[in-house]
Design a protein around this motif. Sequence first.
Motif, PDB file in Angstrom:
ATOM      1  N   PHE A 211       8.761   4.387 -11.409  1.00 59.38           N
ATOM      2  CA  PHE A 211       8.851   3.989 -10.006  1.00 59.38           C
ATOM      3  C   PHE A 211       9.656   4.990  -9.185  1.00 59.38           C
ATOM      4  CE2 PHE A 211       8.194   0.228 -12.597  1.00 59.38           C
ATOM      5  CZ  PHE A 211       7.112  -0.359 -11.964  1.00 59.38           C
ATOM      6  N   PHE A 212       9.114   6.189  -9.054  1.00 57.55           N
ATOM      7  CA  PHE A 212       9.772   7.206  -8.236  1.00 57.55           C
ATOM      8  C   PHE A 212       9.401   7.021  -6.762  1.00 57.55           C
ATOM      9  CE2 PHE A 212       9.884   9.731 -12.237  1.00 57.55           C
ATOM     10  CZ  PHE A 212      11.233  10.027 -12.237  1.00 57.55           C
ATOM     11  N   THR A 213      10.368   7.284  -5.892  1.00 56.90           N
ATOM     12  CA  THR A 213      10.139   7.280  -4.450  1.00 56.90           C
ATOM     13  C   THR A 213      10.785   8.522  -3.854  1.00 56.90           C
ATOM     14  OG1 THR A 213      10.188   4.862  -4.424  1.00 56.90           O
ATOM     15  CG2 THR A 213      10.452   5.991  -2.308  1.00 56.90           C
ATOM     16  N   ASN A 241       0.636  -1.425 -12.212  1.00 62.14           N
ATOM     17  CA  ASN A 241       0.331  -2.857 -12.154  1.00 62.14           C
ATOM     18  C   ASN A 241       1.148  -3.551 -11.063  1.00 62.14           C
ATOM     19  OD1 ASN A 241      -1.211  -2.282 -14.420  1.00 62.14           O
ATOM     20  ND2 ASN A 241       0.347  -3.000 -15.856  1.00 62.14           N
ATOM     21  N   GLU A 242       1.233  -2.924  -9.899  1.00 64.39           N
ATOM     22  CA  GLU A 242       2.109  -3.430  -8.834  1.00 64.39           C
ATOM     23  C   GLU A 242       1.339  -4.093  -7.701  1.00 64.39           C
ATOM     24  OE1 GLU A 242       4.752  -2.895 -10.484  1.00 64.39           O
ATOM     25  OE2 GLU A 242       3.671  -1.368 -11.613  1.00 64.39           O
ATOM     26  N   GLY A 243       0.030  -4.313  -7.867  1.00 62.67           N
ATOM     27  CA  GLY A 243      -0.749  -4.963  -6.830  1.00 62.67           C
ATOM     28  C   GLY A 243      -0.795  -4.135  -5.559  1.00 62.67           C
ATOM     29  N   ILE A 244      -0.573  -4.784  -4.440  1.00 60.84           N
ATOM     30  CA  ILE A 244      -0.725  -4.110  -3.151  1.00 60.84           C
ATOM     31  C   ILE A 244       0.445  -3.207  -2.806  1.00 60.84           C
ATOM     32  CG2 ILE A 244      -2.151  -5.967  -2.224  1.00 60.84           C
ATOM     33  CD1 ILE A 244       0.325  -6.901  -0.650  1.00 60.84           C
ATOM     34  N   SER A 245       1.473  -3.183  -3.654  1.00 56.50           N
ATOM     35  CA  SER A 245       2.695  -2.475  -3.255  1.00 56.50           C
ATOM     36  C   SER A 245       2.535  -0.955  -3.295  1.00 56.50           C
ATOM     37  CB  SER A 245       3.885  -2.914  -4.100  1.00 56.50           C
ATOM     38  OG  SER A 245       3.650  -2.657  -5.467  1.00 56.50           O
ATOM     39  N   ARG A 246       2.107  -0.381  -4.431  1.00 56.94           N
ATOM     40  CA  ARG A 246       2.067   1.075  -4.470  1.00 56.94           C
ATOM     41  C   ARG A 246       1.482   1.592  -5.773  1.00 56.94           C
ATOM     42  NH1 ARG A 246       8.412   2.640  -5.707  1.00 56.94           N
ATOM     43  NH2 ARG A 246       8.885   0.822  -6.967  1.00 56.94           N
ATOM     44  N   ILE A 247       0.957   2.831  -5.699  1.00 57.78           N
ATOM     45  CA  ILE A 247       0.600   3.591  -6.891  1.00 57.78           C
ATOM     46  C   ILE A 247       1.894   4.146  -7.474  1.00 57.78           C
ATOM     47  CG2 ILE A 247      -0.666   5.584  -7.762  1.00 57.78           C
ATOM     48  CD1 ILE A 247      -2.589   3.567  -6.756  1.00 57.78           C
ATOM     49  N   THR A 248       1.995   4.136  -8.802  1.00 57.84           N
ATOM     50  CA  THR A 248       3.220   4.610  -9.448  1.00 57.84           C
ATOM     51  C   THR A 248       3.028   6.022  -9.991  1.00 57.84           C
ATOM     52  OG1 THR A 248       2.497   3.474 -11.464  1.00 57.84           O
ATOM     53  CG2 THR A 248       4.056   2.304 -10.037  1.00 57.84           C
ATOM     54  N   SER A 249       4.137   6.666 -10.328  1.00 55.85           N
ATOM     55  CA  SER A 249       4.127   8.021 -10.875  1.00 55.85           C
ATOM     56  C   SER A 249       3.820   7.982 -12.375  1.00 55.85           C
ATOM     57  CB  SER A 249       5.494   8.672 -10.656  1.00 55.85           C
ATOM     58  OG  SER A 249       5.539   9.975 -11.157  1.00 55.85           O
TER      59      SER A 249
END
Length: 374
Positions: A211-213, A241-249
């Motif tokens: 979960f990088f931002t 597997n975060e649904g509508i929140s975001r694509i992960t690294s």
Amino acid sequence: HLSESDGVKSGDIKEGGVFNPDFHTKPGYYGKLLQKDGFVLTHYIDGSSWGTYATQISEEQLFKLTEYNFIEGISEVLNVFPALDNSNAQISADYMRADSYTGFGVTTAIIDDDYDETHGDLPVLDSCYDFQNDDYACNPDDPQSDSHGTAVSSILLGRGVRNIRYKGVAPGVNSVKFAKVVNSFDVQEAMVWLTDDYLKPYLVSLSFRAFFTPCGIDELSRTLDDVVFGEGTVYVVAAGNEGISRITSPGCAKNAITVGASYDYDYDNLDSLWDYSSVGPTFDRRKKPDLVAPGCSITYADNRNKGYASGCGTSLATPHVSGAVAKHLQIFASSRWRPTEVKSLLLATALPYLGDISMIGNTYGHGKLEEYPF
């Protein structure tokens, strides 16, 4: 971990070599400056345009690091998280296998937490490295493992020995490399390790996420982009597997083939997007995922009971695409070391949801994986 820019001492940065399996840090000029100032450097990665160190530091030392003009970026080492039988038919994998297209001869690597060679469905590995325990044993019974790697490996290349119904997408893959990882730094090291000429695969399947931002310009994504561009290796990566929140690294990396998950046949909403499959856009507004594959109600090998289990996740969708890539590279050897060509083919042949091309975008990608046009 710390990233060094090239600078006037770039030759010294690369003093440590591309990958040191003994983890004996050879830091070069800048690393020695850091050590002189009291920083304990535990790992070193030599990227093509930057060097990366791992260190454990106090809050006071963190502020001290900002004073060095040769440090390009500082980021936390994060944990990474694990993101058949009927799903094969949904992507025409069984049709392709019947014509002897099984991925044979395509060197494939998997980056994950475990690989159980004692499960009858998985072949013996060519090579394996455990980045947490710093050895080549790759013990599948490690308490830090949870059978995730065994699961995704069986979907990709499972032999179906224990049960023919659960044969993998590309059961003919006969040269397998495995990198056993736990955190994001392990994954980054594994990517570099797999650039070694002795090991280098045509294809890497990666079903972990961090979960990088902001995602896409983080070290993990940049390393993947660099390896794909510089080495020509295809990287197939879970969207998260975060649904509508975001694509992960590193699924948000530009050069990754990023995979979302659709429902398998057990559900009334067959082929629709799994509720928890991460959607785009990325931080810099790029469309992701690239495509989807069956990822819910998937049966896979389980090393805890040497049998099978079922579950949902983009982790389980990813090896479906990886297996399809292996078969494509078997059929069209000219596509090897040409990741953009492989990606273009996958997106051009994917089936838009309900045949509606207006659905192409940040949820379903270009559509669901389909092997038949290969």
